[in-house]
Motif scaffolding. Structure first.
Motif: not given
Length: 263
Positions: A245, A248-249, A13
């Motif tokens: 975020i 994507n995490f 990230l």
């Protein structure tokens, strides 16, 4: 396992969202022109590198394939100089920037992030926890110095911190891939990699996204100018950042845990 996944996800990230956070900071502190230039520069580099990415990080981790990682890293290193030169032409001839030194440093960092994505994949499959930790810590320190430099308008500190971080990324990559003993002995069908990537469905989807983002930002700057365009770019970045975020995490964690496969 959860600790490993969390650490490596944080490391990824940092790579994926540092340019966006950097752009937000510059605009937030009143450096609108530079913030927009960083946004356009990163979008341009993202479009260029996406052509050669081939979903490689996910393939390496899901297959736990170190040889594939070495080939992919070499392929990206070979493209580093051409992509940098193209980005430099974009900076000078199209963006017509004033802060050329810091933007050159950031362009190199953004391209090295593209390579370091696979370096982190090697750390992940080889369980190099200390390397991952050191990347997170040094990136956080770099972020802190960058914040101080922007907040107090310390241009020399801004340039120095970017240069030192660039040196760290370079030497850390050199250490992990062990260039001298093995790296350049590995041969690969790089034309085949490129062809497979461009013809894949995932490429069409991801390239369309980054390309449309670049076109959207470019049109804003063209019609509104950098200062006015910064308002819209800033607002969109703030609104989309939390969701991006989280998504994507979750994706990185699933891939690291081997929850799904990639074609």
């Amino acid at each position: 396992m959860f600790k490993k996944i969390s650490l490596i996800s944080i490391a990824y990230l940092l790579i994926y969202f540092f340019p966006t956070c950097l752009m937000i900071l510059f605009i937030l502190f009143g450096f609108r022109n530079l913030g927009v230039e960083i946004a356009l520069l990163y979008s341009f580099i993202a479009v260029t590198t996406q052509i050669f990415s081939s979903n490689m990080r996910n393939l390496i981790v899901s297959r736990n394939n170190d040889i594939l990682a070495q080939k992919a890293i070499k392929f990206r290193i070979l493209l580093l100089l051409p992509i940098f030169l193209i980005s430099l032409i974009f900076l000078i001839n199209i963006l017509e920037v004033n802060n050329i030194v810091i933007l050159i440093l950031y362009s190199l960092i953004f391209i090295l992030f593209w390579i370091f994505e696979l370096i982190l994949a090697v750390c992940e499959i080889k369980n190099y926890i200390k390397k991952i930790n050191s990347f997170i810590i040094i990136s956080a320190v770099f972020g802190l110095f960058t914040l101080l430099a922007i907040g107090f308008e310390l241009n020399q500190l801004l340039n120095l911190s970017a240069f030192m971080y660039l040196i760290y990324l370079s030497f850390s990559s050199y250490e992990i891939i062990n260039i001298k003993s093995k790296f350049f002995d590995i041969k690969g069908d790089y034309l085949g990699i490129l062809k497979t990537n461009v013809l894949s469905k995932s490429f069409i989807s991801s390239f369309s996204f980054v390309f449309s983002n670049f076109i959207w930002r470019s049109l804003l700057v063209f019609f509104l100018g950098k200062v006015n365009a910064s308002v819209y770019i800033f607002a969109f970045a703030i609104a989309s950042l939390p969701g991006s975020i989280i998504n994507n995490f979750a994706g990185l964690t699933g891939a690291s845990a081997g929850s799904w496969s990639f074609w």
